[in-house]
Design a protein around this motif. Structure first.
Motif, PDB file in Angstrom:
ATOM      1  N   ALA A  94       0.827  -1.208   0.000  1.00 54.07           N
ATOM      2  CA  ALA A  94       0.000   0.000   0.000  1.00 54.07           C
ATOM      3  C   ALA A  94       0.863   1.261   0.000  1.00 54.07           C
ATOM      4  O   ALA A  94       0.515   2.265  -0.646  1.00 54.07           O
ATOM      5  CB  ALA A  94      -0.929  -0.004   1.216  1.00 54.07           C
ATOM      6  N   ILE A  95       1.992   1.211   0.697  1.00 55.66           N
ATOM      7  CA  ILE A  95       2.914   2.357   0.706  1.00 55.66           C
ATOM      8  C   ILE A  95       3.399   2.647  -0.705  1.00 55.66           C
ATOM      9  O   ILE A  95       3.417   3.807  -1.156  1.00 55.66           O
ATOM     10  CB  ILE A  95       4.103   2.089   1.651  1.00 55.66           C
ATOM     11  N   VAL A  96       3.789   1.604  -1.427  1.00 60.27           N
ATOM     12  CA  VAL A  96       4.271   1.774  -2.796  1.00 60.27           C
ATOM     13  C   VAL A  96       3.171   2.352  -3.682  1.00 60.27           C
ATOM     14  O   VAL A  96       3.397   3.289  -4.453  1.00 60.27           O
ATOM     15  CB  VAL A  96       4.771   0.432  -3.375  1.00 60.27           C
ATOM     16  N   ILE A  97       1.969   1.786  -3.556  1.00 60.95           N
ATOM     17  CA  ILE A  97       0.854   2.222  -4.403  1.00 60.95           C
ATOM     18  C   ILE A  97       0.487   3.672  -4.120  1.00 60.95           C
ATOM     19  O   ILE A  97       0.202   4.444  -5.047  1.00 60.95           O
ATOM     20  CB  ILE A  97      -0.354   1.291  -4.208  1.00 60.95           C
ATOM     21  N   VAL A  98       0.498   4.077  -2.861  1.00 58.64           N
ATOM     22  CA  VAL A  98       0.185   5.464  -2.519  1.00 58.64           C
ATOM     23  C   VAL A  98       1.208   6.410  -3.142  1.00 58.64           C
ATOM     24  O   VAL A  98       0.841   7.420  -3.760  1.00 58.64           O
ATOM     25  CB  VAL A  98       0.140   5.653  -0.988  1.00 58.64           C
ATOM     26  N   LEU A  99       2.489   6.069  -3.014  1.00 58.07           N
ATOM     27  CA  LEU A  99       3.536   6.935  -3.577  1.00 58.07           C
ATOM     28  C   LEU A  99       3.448   6.988  -5.099  1.00 58.07           C
ATOM     29  O   LEU A  99       3.516   8.070  -5.697  1.00 58.07           O
ATOM     30  CB  LEU A  99       4.915   6.447  -3.137  1.00 58.07           C
ATOM     31  N   VAL A 100       3.295   5.832  -5.730  1.00 56.04           N
ATOM     32  CA  VAL A 100       3.177   5.801  -7.189  1.00 56.04           C
ATOM     33  C   VAL A 100       1.900   6.527  -7.622  1.00 56.04           C
ATOM     34  O   VAL A 100       1.897   7.258  -8.619  1.00 56.04           O
ATOM     35  CB  VAL A 100       3.186   4.348  -7.704  1.00 56.04           C
ATOM     36  N   GLY A 101       0.822   6.329  -6.867  1.00 52.51           N
ATOM     37  CA  GLY A 101      -0.437   7.007  -7.191  1.00 52.51           C
ATOM     38  C   GLY A 101      -0.303   8.513  -7.135  1.00 52.51           C
ATOM     39  O   GLY A 101      -0.847   9.233  -7.989  1.00 52.51           O
TER      40      GLY A 101
ATOM     41  N   ILE B 108       9.937  -3.825  -0.178  1.00 51.84           N
ATOM     42  CA  ILE B 108       9.622  -2.714  -1.077  1.00 51.84           C
ATOM     43  C   ILE B 108      10.788  -2.481  -2.026  1.00 51.84           C
ATOM     44  O   ILE B 108      10.598  -2.354  -3.251  1.00 51.84           O
ATOM     45  CB  ILE B 108       9.312  -1.436  -0.273  1.00 51.84           C
ATOM     46  N   ALA B 109      12.008  -2.434  -1.479  1.00 46.29           N
ATOM     47  CA  ALA B 109      13.191  -2.268  -2.333  1.00 46.29           C
ATOM     48  C   ALA B 109      13.344  -3.449  -3.281  1.00 46.29           C
ATOM     49  O   ALA B 109      13.778  -3.294  -4.427  1.00 46.29           O
ATOM     50  CB  ALA B 109      14.439  -2.115  -1.469  1.00 46.29           C
ATOM     51  N   GLN B 110      12.973  -4.617  -2.815  1.00 49.66           N
ATOM     52  CA  GLN B 110      13.024  -5.820  -3.633  1.00 49.66           C
ATOM     53  C   GLN B 110      12.107  -5.688  -4.850  1.00 49.66           C
ATOM     54  O   GLN B 110      12.376  -6.267  -5.909  1.00 49.66           O
ATOM     55  CB  GLN B 110      12.602  -7.020  -2.787  1.00 49.66           C
ATOM     56  N   LEU B 111      11.032  -4.910  -4.712  1.00 51.43           N
ATOM     57  CA  LEU B 111      10.107  -4.672  -5.817  1.00 51.43           C
ATOM     58  C   LEU B 111      10.542  -3.486  -6.675  1.00 51.43           C
ATOM     59  O   LEU B 111      10.559  -3.567  -7.911  1.00 51.43           O
ATOM     60  CB  LEU B 111       8.703  -4.420  -5.260  1.00 51.43           C
ATOM     61  N   THR B 112      10.894  -2.384  -6.032  1.00 51.55           N
ATOM     62  CA  THR B 112      11.146  -1.142  -6.767  1.00 51.55           C
ATOM     63  C   THR B 112      12.490  -1.114  -7.474  1.00 51.55           C
ATOM     64  O   THR B 112      12.604  -0.524  -8.560  1.00 51.55           O
ATOM     65  CB  THR B 112      11.055   0.056  -5.812  1.00 51.55           C
ATOM     66  N   MET B 113      13.511  -1.742  -6.884  1.00 56.24           N
ATOM     67  CA  MET B 113      14.845  -1.660  -7.487  1.00 56.24           C
ATOM     68  C   MET B 113      14.942  -2.418  -8.808  1.00 56.24           C
ATOM     69  O   MET B 113      15.412  -1.852  -9.809  1.00 56.24           O
ATOM     70  CB  MET B 113      15.905  -2.112  -6.483  1.00 56.24           C
TER      71      MET B 113
END
Length: 844
Positions: A196-203, A405-410
């Motif tokens: 959810a943190i990732v989605i909020v930031l990307v959103g 999260i870093a495992q996904l975003t990097m």
């Protein structure tokens, strides 16, 4: 059908299946299975629940097999109304865990990349990197399958959100809904929270982009559809979500009623911050993202983890040094590092220099946020701010887990960098200094760590050095010898660090060289993707296989066996099981009582193994029961006769009121029968009203449970019939347990006057109802954790039934939600197809 168009996608899936099969070859080719610690523990603590389900076809929503009793929701409760689960179950029939987890990660991430228009041949490399991230492999022997699936669904959820925000409203919303429903079904809310943190930031980033492009109306439509998708994703999981929320407030995740040594929990209404930050990543340890053994690797003996590291150790110290842990980071212990890949780190940094898509800054922000929060107690001001101000953050422990999260975003940003190079190689060539900068930063760090590792790491902390020197001297060695041992340990650990530093350097060099050639003179994308995928595969496989592979002598694998083989019935178990009584509890002091599942397999255990205990049971353990257990252990060692041991047992109030009838002190027949156990239920002579939970808990230490019941005044106020009631002692009164099942208990009582009965069952008012002769009556909490009620004179049948209304109403909502979800998904796919067809006709 355009076969050529779909060829790379078909080829990618075949490649992922082959890689997964080879990586877990003992499973595929030898019929073995991974030894998974938490799965074994689950089999132990869920035995009563599973047996009840098999016998009756009903769900045991409560179990007495661990911690004297707790809801079964977070152990083994089925929610048949959630139709989403059958998608995952079908997948598992084809690819059993853990193959399914790794394959899901690869496939999901692959389609996320292709959604962002990364060349399908090149996207294979990113998918391999994501699926073989070392953390994803280390959690498999631990048995964290729910976490693995939750991580696996992160990419498809993000894919759905991005598709929605980038032009295909209906298809994106449909994908988001079904992927998020599966994500929630995985039942690892900590990972879902991080997603959810990732989605909020990307959103936020996508909203700003659309606003700048004058597409605010589109953003509003997309946001509305995504909101609907989120609601529909939650509905099939409604039962589990509402029960988890309900139980969470009563568990160690909820706010405490006491203030004794517990001020932090009272303040945060969540976990104590000291407990939540026990697994905090070190600041320097963050380099493990690029150099896997930057902090020594795993908490294993050096001789087992990396025997070559002993080559530089003095021969006379090798045996001792080899027995020391390879790991020297900040975490208490670890199965391995968070390694996302040396090549991925290089490309990640490159993306920050060359990527034009504004999404990079939001993915970068998510990465940095994850790193800062993973530091936990090592960056306490930032951690405390989140812990005290960001809703939900204080409900989770092991803060280092946020590095998923870093495992996904990097790797996502890394592959977007490749996309940028392929898209405009000439422009990148003209700005070659940016390429050199990214290469120089990453490869340079690896090379510096290799050349002068002691400037980057402290392989033996000053505190550990002092302890080790004192310990060695205590064994008769000289100061010089002790210092030499420490120096040799430093040598071995530095060798582990430098070995991986130069390894990462060469992988960055090879990947950098490949891209340099492409930038100078672009060649076929299939070739670029193939070579890059091979380099990534060798890099990630080489590290991740350390934690599960054959080089460990297949120690992580075993031939399938029946569950009973993991919980061999001891002589002590056999002796206790001769008791025909329907309900009693067992304390096993021959094991770690509160980290043990073996006792739960055979008996109703005082202890157990679970990450979310009832908070009052945890507090009773910390304040009283731990002392009781230690007193018994001490008594077993010091008592010279049975009379002395009986004296010890008579004083253990908490254990006695919990009907601890048997105590195992040796599995080979060492069993104590506790004659002071209070039984299943009893009538007390006095009811002592206390002002609050602190007084209630403190009183447990000194009261006589058979004589007095301790009741918080708020409980007395909840039952008006108790306001003036004082039990009249009746020496002939009896109350006994007639029948037992997890969801229902029956008692028979007989007394000449009204009595106050205490039941040796854990109080939980979110489902337990009391009945006398079939009529529901109120019951209260007594003795901090038990149930109690006023029982009228005469003969009566008393029943306790576990009837959580949230479960039954939740299943109705979940069934409706499942239907609505699938209709929404089908509608979204149809609307997308219709719109594309209309656009094609217009174009024609």
């Amino acid at each position: 059908m355009d076969t050529k168009r779909y060829l790379p996608y078909i080829a990618a899936i075949i490649v992922f299946i082959i890689i997964t099969a080879l990586f877990f070859s003992p499973i595929v080719f030898e019929g073995k299975r991974v030894i998974q610690g938490d799965v074994t523990h689950y089999q132990g603590v869920s035995k009563e629940i599973v047996d009840y389900r098999a016998k009756t076809g009903e769900e045991a929503l409560w179990t007495n097999s661990l911690f004297s009793g707790m809801p079964a929701y977070q152990i083994s409760t089925l929610y048949p109304a959630n139709a989403v689960q059958y998608i995952q179950q079908f997948f598992l029939k084809i690819f059993p865990a853990p193959l399914a987890i790794t394959l899901l990660c690869m496939v999901g991430f692959y389609f996320l990349l292709t959604t962002l228009k990364v060349d399908p041949w090149i996207a294979i490399a990113g998918a391999i990197a994501y699926g073989l991230t070392s953390y994803m492999i280390t959690i498999i022997p631990a048995g964290h399958n729910t976490k693995g699936f939750a991580v696996g669904y992160m990419a498809p959820v993000l894919m759905g959100v991005l598709i929605t925000l980038r032009g295909r409203l209906f298809l994106g919303a449909a994908i988001t809904a079904i992927a998020l429903a599966l994500e929630i079904y995985s039942n690892h809310l900590q990972i879902t929270y991080y997603l959810a943190i990732v989605i909020v930031l990307v959103g936020i980033g996508e909203g700003i982009r659309l606003f700048k492009e004058g597409k605010i109306n589109y953003f509003a439509k997309a946001s509305g559809l995504l909101l609907v998708a989120i609601i529909l994703a939650a509905l099939p999981n409604y039962t589990n979500l509402v029960l988890t929320n309900e139980y969470g407030k009563e568990s160690t995740r909820g706010q405490s009623d006491i203030t004794l040594d517990n001020k932090e929990q009272k303040k945060t209404s969540g976990l104590p911050i000291e407990y939540a930050t026990q697994w905090s990543y070190g600041k320097g340890e963050t380099f493990t993202l690029m150099i896997p053994d930057f902090s020594g690797g795993a908490s294993e003996a050096i001789s087992n983890y990396d025997e070559k590291a002993l080559d530089g150790v003095d021969d006379k110290y090798k045996e001792y040094i080899g027995s020391q842990s390879a790991y020297f980071g900040d975490v208490i212990f670890t199965s391995g590092p968070f390694y996302v890949g040396a090549i991925i780190c290089f490309l990640f940094v490159l993306a920050l220099f060359i990527l034009k898509d504004s999404i990079k800054w939001w993915l970068f922000a998510a990465t940095v946020l994850a790193i800062l929060l993973a530091w936990g107690r090592n960056f306490m001001g930032f951690t405390e701010f989140f812990f005290n101000n960001i809703p939900g953050y204080n409900k989770f422990r092991a803060v280092s887990m946020i590095l998923v999260i870093a495992q996904l975003t990097m790797p996502l940003l890394a592959m977007l960098a490749i996309k940028e190079i392929v898209k405009r190689p000439g422009e990148i060539k003209a700005q070659i200094k940016k390429y050199y900068a990214a290469f120089g930063i990453t490869a340079g760090i690896c090379l510096l760590v290799y050349i002068m590792p002691a400037s980057f790491v402290t392989p033996v902390s000053p505190e550990d050095s002092v302890k080790m020197i004192d310990g060695i001297k205590g064994q008769g060695a000289t100061q010089q010898v002790a210092e030499d041992v420490v120096a040799n340990l430093e040598t071995a650990r530095l060798a582990i660090v430098t070995s991986d530093a130069i390894r990462s350097f060469f992988f960055i060099l090879l990947a950098g060289g490949l891209l340099f050639l492409y930038i100078r003179k672009p060649f076929n994308n299939m070739v670029l993707g193939g070579v890059l995928s091979l380099l990534v595969l060798v890099d990630m496989w080489g590290v991740s296989h350390r934690y599960i592979g054959d080089e460990k002598g297949n120690s992580n694998y075993e031939k399938p066996r029946k569950t009973e083989a993991s919980f061999v019935k001891s002589k002590a178990d056999e002796m206790i099981l001769q008791d025909p009584s329907p309900d009693y509890r067992v304390l096993n002091v021959a094991v770690q009582t509160w980290q043990d599942a073996s006792t739960s397999y055979w008996h109703k255990s005082i202890g157990g193994y679970h990450g979310a205990k009832l908070k009052r049971m945890q507090e009773l353990y910390e304040q009283v029961m731990d002392g009781n257990v230690n007193a018994i252990r001490s008594g077993l060692g010091a008592a010279t006769n049975d009379s002395a041991m009986r004296e010890v047992l008579s004083k253990q109030n908490a254990l006695n009121m919990l009907n601890t009838k048997y105590i195992i002190y040796n599995p080979e027949g060492g069993v104590l029968t506790n004659r002071f156990a209070c039984g299943n239920a009893w009538f007390v002579q006095h009811v002592k009203t206390v002002a609050n939970a602190d007084e209630e808990l403190t009183s447990i230490k000194t009261f006589s449970p058979r004589v007095t019941a301790i009741v918080d005044k708020t409980q007395m106020e909840a039952d008006p019939s108790l306001s003036e009631f004082k039990p009249k002692y009746d020496s002939t009164a009896v109350i006994s347990l007639v029948s037992y099942s997890p969801n229902m208990l029956k008692y028979a009582s007989n007394s000449s006057s009204d009595q106050f009965a205490v039941f040796s069952e854990v109080y939980y008012d979110k489902g337990w109802n009391a009945y006398i002769d079939g009529k529901q009556v109120p019951h209260v909490r007594a003795d901090f954790v038990l149930r109690a009620m006023k029982v009228p004179a005469g003969k009566h049948e008393i029943q306790f039934k576990f009837e959580p209304s949230s479960y039954y109403s939740g299943e109705k909502i979940a069934l409706t939600g499942s239907i609505l979800l699938f209709l929404f998904v089908a509608g979204g796919i149809y609307m997308d197809f219709k719109k594309r067809k209309e656009n094609a006709n217009l174009a024609a």
